[in-house]
Design an enzyme around this catalytic site. Structure first.
Site, PDB file in Angstrom:
ATOM      1  N   GLU A  73      -4.962  -2.852  -6.990  1.00 62.75           N
ATOM      2  CA  GLU A  73      -5.555  -4.146  -6.734  1.00 62.75           C
ATOM      3  C   GLU A  73      -6.259  -4.709  -7.966  1.00 62.75           C
ATOM      4  O   GLU A  73      -6.772  -3.963  -8.803  1.00 62.75           O
ATOM      5  CB  GLU A  73      -6.612  -4.037  -5.623  1.00 62.75           C
ATOM      6  CG  GLU A  73      -6.133  -3.437  -4.331  1.00 62.75           C
ATOM      7  CD  GLU A  73      -7.243  -3.269  -3.316  1.00 62.75           C
ATOM      8  OE1 GLU A  73      -6.937  -3.343  -2.113  1.00 62.75           O
ATOM      9  OE2 GLU A  73      -8.413  -3.071  -3.718  1.00 62.75           O
ATOM     10  N   HIS A  96       0.802  -1.224   0.000  1.00 61.56           N
ATOM     11  CA  HIS A  96       0.000   0.000   0.000  1.00 61.56           C
ATOM     12  C   HIS A  96       0.837   1.277   0.000  1.00 61.56           C
ATOM     13  O   HIS A  96       0.278   2.374   0.154  1.00 61.56           O
ATOM     14  CB  HIS A  96      -0.974  -0.011   1.179  1.00 61.56           C
ATOM     15  CG  HIS A  96      -2.064  -1.033   1.016  1.00 61.56           C
ATOM     16  ND1 HIS A  96      -1.898  -2.345   1.350  1.00 61.56           N
ATOM     17  CD2 HIS A  96      -3.319  -0.910   0.511  1.00 61.56           C
ATOM     18  CE1 HIS A  96      -3.013  -3.007   1.085  1.00 61.56           C
ATOM     19  NE2 HIS A  96      -3.880  -2.160   0.571  1.00 61.56           N
ATOM     20  N   CYS A 130     -14.404  -4.503   2.224  1.00 64.78           N
ATOM     21  CA  CYS A 130     -13.336  -4.477   1.219  1.00 64.78           C
ATOM     22  C   CYS A 130     -12.039  -4.862   1.928  1.00 64.78           C
ATOM     23  O   CYS A 130     -11.670  -4.234   2.916  1.00 64.78           O
ATOM     24  CB  CYS A 130     -13.169  -3.083   0.618  1.00 64.78           C
ATOM     25  SG  CYS A 130     -14.654  -2.069   0.581  1.00 64.78           S
TER      26      CYS A 130
END
Length: 279
Positions: A200, A92, A138
């Site tokens: 993603e 991330h 999520c």
């Protein structure tokens, strides 16, 4: 529900959890020491690749969320083929995303018997996109044997069951992996701030059930069920910068969501496991 929806549209907390942060476009104060770099090992299959990665100061971040940064995500190529594993933290960081680092994820859309969609507002403690409204759940499957099972996306669906429990407190027996309908995949990239972001391939999972909810306030600031009309009003509010919505949810809502929503009893016609939608 009306209380929660009204709160969402008025940009104040609903369900009375934690206090809000500033609505600044920068979602967190995270500092990088430009002079401090270290060498980390990233695993690709059976080989180890040594890469230089920036050392990020996480002292100002929520302790529980920082602990989760050590989880191992599944690294993939642009065709969703597994190529290894890396930490949630490394997956991330925008600096790694800019180099092409890509991981597997999922988005759950849970509807009740009134055909209303369960939304959550991410807690202010979240490292990426805090305070944003988004779909039901999520997250990421982990680099473990159970959650790496490929056939019929069984591993991803098991991961979704785990996170529905962790985030929303939904008992594991109330949403079984076999009850989650895997529709398709989307590939997207988005920055949360100057340090953190997302890159993603996201598995879209639908389920319609009545469930018990007991959200973790460290994960979820508020939650509510919304109709199509109520969600459209929220999307308009987001376009006017009155509320914040996660980029992946916005992309899905603007393309596929309402067509799928109109056909909750006939979703098989939309199942497309061979295509990855590049958003």
């Amino acid at each position: 529900m009306l209380r929660c929806l009204w709160a969402a549209l008025r940009t104040v907390p609903c369900e009375g959890l934690t206090t809000t942060k500033s609505s600044s476009l920068l979602f967190g104060a995270v500092k990088v020491s430009a002079a401090c770099f270290n060498t980390r090992a990233r695993y690709f299959g059976n080989s180890r690749s040594l890469l230089t990665m920036p050392e990020v100061n996480t002292d100002s971040l929520d302790e529980k969320q920082v602990q989760l940064l050590s989880e191992m995500c599944i690294l993939i190529d642009e065709n969703d083929e597994k190529i290894g594993a890396d930490t949630k933290k490394n997956c991330h960081l925008n600096s790694n995303i800019d180099e092409g680092l890509l991981h597997r994820a999922f988005s759950v859309f849970l509807f009740n018997n009134e055909d209303k969609l369960l939304l959550q507002q991410r807690s202010d403690a979240k490292i990426t996109f805090p305070g944003c409204f988004t779909n039901t759940c999520c997250s990421h499957p982990l680099h473990t044997p159970l959650e790496m099972e490929e056939q019929d996306a069984v591993g991803v669906r098991k991961a979704a069951q785990r996170r529905l429990k962790a985030e929303l407190g939904i008992p594991m027996e109330q949403v079984l992996p076999d009850e989650l309908t895997y529709l398709t995949r989307i590939h997207y990239k988005a920055q949360s701030d100057g340090i953190w972001g997302e890159h993603e391939i996201d598995y879209i999972l639908f389920v319609q059930k009545e469930v018990e909810l007991n959200p973790d306030p460290n994960e979820i600031k508020s939650h509510c069920y919304v109709s199509k009309e109520e969600l459209k009003e929220m999307l308009n509010k987001a376009k006017n910068n009155e509320i914040k919505i996660t980029p992946w949810f916005s992309l899905i809502a603007e393309t596929f969501l309402f067509k799928w929503w109109d056909n909750l009893q006939n979703l098989k016609q939309f199942m497309d496991h061979g295509k990855i939608h590049r958003m």
